[in-house]
Each structure stands twice: as C-alpha cells, then as structure tokens.
Design an enzyme around this catalytic site. Sequence first.
Site, mmCIF file in Angstrom:
data_model
loop_
_atom_site.group_PDB
_atom_site.id
_atom_site.type_symbol
_atom_site.label_atom_id
_atom_site.label_comp_id
_atom_site.label_asym_id
_atom_site.label_seq_id
_atom_site.Cartn_x
_atom_site.Cartn_y
_atom_site.Cartn_z
ATOM 1 N N SER A 127 0.795 -1.224 0.000
ATOM 2 C CA SER A 127 0.000 0.000 0.000
ATOM 3 C C SER A 127 0.829 1.276 0.000
ATOM 4 C CB SER A 127 -0.955 -0.004 1.194
ATOM 5 O OG SER A 127 -0.251 -0.271 2.390
ATOM 6 N N LYS A 185 -11.559 0.362 -1.719
ATOM 7 C CA LYS A 185 -10.558 1.006 -2.571
ATOM 8 C C LYS A 185 -11.075 1.076 -4.007
ATOM 9 C CE LYS A 185 -7.358 0.551 1.013
ATOM 10 N NZ LYS A 185 -6.587 -0.324 1.872
ATOM 11 N N HIS A 223 -5.214 -3.590 -2.621
ATOM 12 C CA HIS A 223 -4.921 -2.597 -3.666
ATOM 13 C C HIS A 223 -4.887 -3.187 -5.066
ATOM 14 C CE1 HIS A 223 -4.095 0.588 -0.773
ATOM 15 N NE2 HIS A 223 -3.603 -0.383 -0.028
HETATM 16 C C1 LIG Z 1 -6.604 -0.498 3.266
HETATM 17 C C2 LIG Z 1 -6.095 -1.842 3.575
HETATM 18 C C3 LIG Z 1 -6.794 -2.687 4.432
HETATM 19 C C4 LIG Z 1 -7.998 -2.227 5.204
HETATM 20 O O1 LIG Z 1 -9.099 -2.108 4.393
HETATM 21 P P1 LIG Z 1 -10.331 -1.207 4.880
HETATM 22 O O2 LIG Z 1 -11.461 -1.714 4.084
HETATM 23 O O3 LIG Z 1 -9.957 0.203 4.598
HETATM 24 O O4 LIG Z 1 -10.475 -1.478 6.343
HETATM 25 C C5 LIG Z 1 -6.338 -3.971 4.614
HETATM 26 N N1 LIG Z 1 -5.218 -4.398 3.987
HETATM 27 C C6 LIG Z 1 -4.508 -3.599 3.168
HETATM 28 C C7 LIG Z 1 -3.302 -4.130 2.497
HETATM 29 C C8 LIG Z 1 -4.930 -2.305 2.940
HETATM 30 O O5 LIG Z 1 -4.209 -1.506 2.167
#
Ligand SMILES: *Cc1c(COP(=O)(O)O)cnc(C)c1O
Length: 392
Positions: free
Chosen positions: A183, A241, A211
């Site tokens: 990320s 995302k 991602h």
């Molecule tokens: C953003 C993210 C999460 C968390 O996801 P949310 O739906 O925002 O709680 C989990 N793992 C990774 C790798 C992320 O980048």
Amino acid sequence: MSTSFFGKYIVPEAAKLRNSDSYRTIPPVDDGAAREVVYSGAKLLNLASNNYLGLSHHPDLIEASNKAATRHGCSSGASRLITGNFALAETLEAELATFKYQEAALVTGSGYAANLAVFTSLADRHTVVFSDRLNHASIIDGILLSGARLVRYKHLDMEHLSRLLDREALAEKKIIVTDTVFSMDGDVAPLARLVELGKAHGALVVVDEAHAMGVLGRGRGLVAALGLSNDVDVQVGTMSKALGSLGGYVAARVETIELLRNKGRSFIFSTALPPAVLAAGLAALRHVKANPGLGARLMRISRQIRDHLDSLGFDTMGSTTQIIPVFCGRNRVALHAQALLRAEGLLVAAVRPPTVPQGTARLRLSLRADLTDDDLKHIRLGFSRLRVSFFP
Ligand SMILES: *Cc1c(COP(=O)(O)O)cnc(C)c1O
C-alpha cells in the site's frame, strides 16, 4: 482532576505529539474520493484517495445504494449471526467467490476486520505466522490478536523467508502472509515463489489483495493475474478502494469460510454492513466484471507518470502499479514537497512513520483510471516544477 491519568499522561503526550513533525491532523474535505476536491478554498486534483477506478461516484452504485436504503432501511440491525443474512449479503458473497475463482466468500465490516477474522479463526498460539515486514497494519493486528508467534521476513525477500521457514521446521502450524500490492510502496509480492515455499513447508498461504482488487488481472487481483487461484489458500480484500464503497471480504475454500464464520471475532462481534453499502459493493463488482479493461488503462497511465518521475530523478522505490511513492526521507522534506504540490493544484499524501519505516517518509501518489489527458499533463508539470526545489 489534573493529577489524574488524563493530566499526568494524556495532556503531556498530546503536547509532545503536537510539537513533532509526525503529528497528524485531519483536513476538512467534503468529497474526499472525487477526482477534484476543494481544499482550503482551492480546487485540487485528487491523487490521495484509493478510489482507483473513480467508482465511488458512479451512477450505478449510487442508484443501487439509494434503492437498497429505501427498501431495507439504513441498518442491518445486528451481527449477521443474530439477525440473519440479507439476500444482498449472500448474493455479494456468491459473486465475489466466483469472481475470485474460489468456492466461497465472507463479507466483513471492513478490510481491517477481514484480516482480524482470518487470523483469529485460523491461527493460535501453536501457529507461527511469517509476514512480510511491510505488510499492512491490519495483518499485524490480526496476528497479535490470534496469539500466534509473528516472524517477519525482509520485504519481498524469498531467500530470507526460506531460511526462516527452515529454522521453524518444528512449528506445528505455519502461515505465510503477504500484501499482493504494497500500500505504501506500490510494488508487488513474488507470489509464485511464495506459493512454492508454502507448499514445500506445508504452510497456509494468505494474501491481501486490497490494492489489487478491481485493478490487476482484469479486476480479479494479482493472484488471478498470475494464474495462482488454486494455489493461494486465502484471499483477503476490500471494497473500500477500487470498488469505491466499503466492506472487507475473504475468499477461500468452503471449510475455511466456515471457520471464519464461526470463529472470526471481528465478524461475530460486529454489526453487519448496512444494505446501502452492500448494494454499492455489489454494483461495483458487477461494473468491474463488465469492464475488465479499466485496470489496464490505469496501469498504462501509471507507467507514463512513473517514467516521467524517474526521468526527473525522483526515487519511485520500485513501484510497478498505480501507487507511486516518491522518496523524501525526512518528514519535513515530505511535508514541504506536499505543500509545493498543493500550490500546483495537486493533492498527494505525505506518508510518515509509523505508517512507513523511520527515515523513509515519502509522497504517495495514487493514480486513478478517470484522470484525463489534461490531468496527466498537469501532474507531469507539477512534478517538473517540484524537481527545481528538490534538486536545486
Ligand atoms: C486499506 C487496507 C486494508 C484495510 O481495508 P479497509 O477496508 O480500509 O479497512 C487492509 N489491507 C490492506 C493491504 C490495505 O491496504
């Protein structure tokens, strides 16, 4: 009372934080996922959100969401184990499973909650979890909550992972876990080798596609892109995302999902997502399925911008995806660069420790498929100007 815990510990710690360059404030912004945001009165191109496909404002999602709220209300009432399943949740899980080439799926309140559910169901104090040093915080928190022993390997370093697996040969249960797209770095895990190591050592392989979902592999993620859908045991992801909504998911074999449903603490002890959110997620998933070329366009744009940044002499830290870091080192440098770009009409994140390791503060651009050719020019020009201040 001022001699209390509050006065003795909280007040001084807050003051110390406020005076440090890692202090975080949350800026007011009305429409944080939109392509353009208004920020202290100025219109900025939004390169800070994870809304990679611009789906958060897609009319299909909005309509589905509105309809679901009108028909079913604004709350799901309780945990799904208590009030039962919405048909919407079951449909979403079935379509997610199919899309990810898995037998079953479970939807959770967030991606964060999905990782907590995975580790509290599958790991315990007899388990050793091998985790890439740069894995997302929710993976680390899940491991800690499970009581498993955490062993961290160097970022992307399969030789190191192999040595650690050898060293822990006597461990009863082993799990290897990695983000697929990282990320804060935008690089990708060497999944084929990781899966080989998992097989050789009898370890369960868990990946987090947060991602990559909607972007790589015609939207299905890196696992599918590499043809590893039958080799990775558990796939975690999020609808927050590229899918432009909210909610986590886990896709895996039927028995794995059964364990999660029965033992995943963040699933059991938390209220289910409301109908409007489930409906938006489902509409987004269907949109991605019907438009498998969206991610490829995003990858093309990302390559162009990355090449430009590299040619200007910026360090993009091995990124190969839509997440492009620009190395700054010290926090102050990152904050200064962010301010200069803001003056150029570009909103980018300045990411600092503890989100990234000490001394590796950076700008983080997250590109999006709805950028126009003019937007791309705007980004190139902004960074060309930043370069003058960066390398005077
Ligand atoms: C953003 C993210 C999460 C968390 O996801 P949310 O739906 O925002 O709680 C989990 N793992 C990774 C790798 C992320 O980048």
